[in-house]
Design a protein around this motif. Structure first.
Motif, short mmCIF file in Angstrom:
data_model
loop_
_atom_site.label_atom_id
_atom_site.label_comp_id
_atom_site.label_asym_id
_atom_site.label_seq_id
_atom_site.Cartn_x
_atom_site.Cartn_y
_atom_site.Cartn_z
N THR A 141 9.75 -14.90 -4.69
CA THR A 141 8.36 -14.67 -4.34
C THR A 141 7.99 -13.30 -4.90
O THR A 141 8.78 -12.36 -4.78
CB THR A 141 8.14 -14.72 -2.82
OG1 THR A 141 8.48 -16.03 -2.35
CG2 THR A 141 6.69 -14.41 -2.44
N VAL A 142 6.81 -13.21 -5.53
CA VAL A 142 6.36 -11.95 -6.12
C VAL A 142 4.97 -11.64 -5.59
O VAL A 142 4.08 -12.50 -5.61
CB VAL A 142 6.34 -12.01 -7.66
CG1 VAL A 142 5.89 -10.66 -8.24
CG2 VAL A 142 7.71 -12.40 -8.22
N TYR A 143 4.81 -10.41 -5.14
CA TYR A 143 3.53 -9.91 -4.63
C TYR A 143 3.06 -8.77 -5.54
O TYR A 143 3.87 -7.99 -6.05
CB TYR A 143 3.70 -9.34 -3.22
CG TYR A 143 4.35 -10.25 -2.23
CD1 TYR A 143 3.59 -11.10 -1.43
CD2 TYR A 143 5.73 -10.26 -2.06
CE1 TYR A 143 4.19 -11.93 -0.49
CE2 TYR A 143 6.34 -11.09 -1.13
CZ TYR A 143 5.57 -11.92 -0.35
OH TYR A 143 6.17 -12.74 0.57
N LEU A 144 1.75 -8.64 -5.67
CA LEU A 144 1.15 -7.50 -6.37
C LEU A 144 0.19 -6.81 -5.40
O LEU A 144 -1.03 -6.98 -5.49
CB LEU A 144 0.42 -7.94 -7.64
CG LEU A 144 1.28 -8.55 -8.74
CD1 LEU A 144 0.41 -8.94 -9.92
CD2 LEU A 144 2.39 -7.59 -9.17
N PRO A 145 0.73 -6.03 -4.46
CA PRO A 145 -0.13 -5.35 -3.49
C PRO A 145 -1.01 -4.30 -4.17
O PRO A 145 -0.57 -3.62 -5.07
CB PRO A 145 0.86 -4.66 -2.54
CG PRO A 145 2.15 -5.39 -2.73
CD PRO A 145 2.14 -5.84 -4.17
N ASN A 146 -2.23 -4.19 -3.70
CA ASN A 146 -3.13 -3.16 -4.23
C ASN A 146 -2.83 -1.85 -3.52
O ASN A 146 -2.11 -1.82 -2.52
CB ASN A 146 -4.59 -3.59 -4.10
CG ASN A 146 -5.02 -3.76 -2.66
OD1 ASN A 146 -4.68 -2.94 -1.81
ND2 ASN A 146 -5.76 -4.80 -2.38
N PRO A 147 -3.36 -0.75 -4.04
CA PRO A 147 -3.05 0.55 -3.43
C PRO A 147 -3.40 0.65 -1.95
O PRO A 147 -2.76 1.37 -1.20
CB PRO A 147 -3.89 1.53 -4.25
CG PRO A 147 -4.07 0.85 -5.56
CD PRO A 147 -4.16 -0.62 -5.25
N ASN A 148 -4.39 -0.09 -1.49
CA ASN A 148 -4.81 -0.01 -0.09
C ASN A 148 -3.83 -0.67 0.87
O ASN A 148 -3.89 -0.43 2.07
CB ASN A 148 -6.20 -0.64 0.09
CG ASN A 148 -7.26 0.11 -0.69
OD1 ASN A 148 -7.14 1.31 -0.90
ND2 ASN A 148 -8.26 -0.60 -1.14
N SER A 149 -2.93 -1.52 0.37
CA SER A 149 -1.99 -2.20 1.26
C SER A 149 -0.66 -1.48 1.37
O SER A 149 0.27 -1.97 2.01
CB SER A 149 -1.78 -3.66 0.82
OG SER A 149 -1.20 -3.70 -0.46
N ALA A 150 -0.53 -0.32 0.73
CA ALA A 150 0.67 0.53 0.83
C ALA A 150 1.95 -0.23 0.49
O ALA A 150 3.00 0.01 1.07
CB ALA A 150 0.77 1.15 2.22
N GLY A 151 1.89 -1.16 -0.46
CA GLY A 151 3.08 -1.90 -0.87
C GLY A 151 3.47 -3.03 0.05
O GLY A 151 4.50 -3.66 -0.15
N ASN A 152 2.67 -3.29 1.08
CA ASN A 152 3.01 -4.36 2.02
C ASN A 152 2.75 -5.73 1.39
O ASN A 152 1.67 -5.97 0.87
CB ASN A 152 2.20 -4.22 3.31
CG ASN A 152 2.62 -3.00 4.09
OD1 ASN A 152 3.79 -2.68 4.16
ND2 ASN A 152 1.65 -2.31 4.65
N PRO A 153 3.75 -6.62 1.44
CA PRO A 153 3.58 -7.95 0.87
C PRO A 153 2.76 -8.84 1.82
O PRO A 153 3.24 -9.28 2.85
CB PRO A 153 5.01 -8.46 0.74
CG PRO A 153 5.77 -7.74 1.80
CD PRO A 153 5.09 -6.41 1.95
N LEU A 154 1.52 -9.06 1.46
CA LEU A 154 0.62 -9.88 2.27
C LEU A 154 0.35 -11.20 1.57
O LEU A 154 0.45 -11.29 0.35
CB LEU A 154 -0.70 -9.13 2.50
CG LEU A 154 -0.59 -7.72 3.06
CD1 LEU A 154 -1.95 -7.02 3.01
CD2 LEU A 154 -0.03 -7.74 4.46
N ALA A 155 -0.01 -12.21 2.34
CA ALA A 155 -0.35 -13.50 1.74
C ALA A 155 -1.44 -13.35 0.69
O ALA A 155 -1.41 -14.02 -0.35
CB ALA A 155 -0.78 -14.49 2.82
#
Length: 113
Positions: free
Chosen positions: A47-61
């Motif tokens: 599974t690969v996530y590309l969190p944006n800067p506002n999510s602090a690297g947190n892998p969200l759906a």
């Protein structure tokens, strides 16, 4: 504007916990190539996530790009979903493997400063 093509993820094993593999610091990055190779003996997933800067690297759906894609033994998957994706300054690449010590990650990208 300077553009540097570099290994943004040098060959490494993916962890079973969601782990930041790359952090765009002071640059905007475009993913040029991203591969996942199963060196294990059984099917597993990535599974690969590309969190944006506002999510602090947190892998969200909401920032999932590849969701539990099965990789067969000895298969190399070229991850077309990731090619051309833009990671803004402060953005990250986060991965999660289904099995420890089975998936080798490798990625190159163009960093724009």
């Amino acid at each position: 504007m300077a553009i540097t093509v570099t290994n943004i993820i040098s060959r490494r094993l993916a962890e079973t916990a969601a782990t930041i593999q790359y952090n765009a610091t002071g640059v905007t990055t475009i993913i040029d190539k991203f591969t996942v190779t199963n060196v294990g003996a059984s099917n597993t997933f990535i599974t690969v996530y590309l969190p944006n800067p506002n999510s602090a690297g947190n892998p969200l759906a909401s920032n999932t790009v590849i969701n539990a894609r099965t990789i067969a033994p000895r298969e190399t998957y070229s991850c077309p979903e990731l090619i051309g994706q833009v990671i803004p300054d402060g953005g990250t690449i986060v991965t999660q493997a289904g099995t420890a010590n089975s998936l080798v990650l490798s990625a190159t990208g163009s960093e724009i400063a």
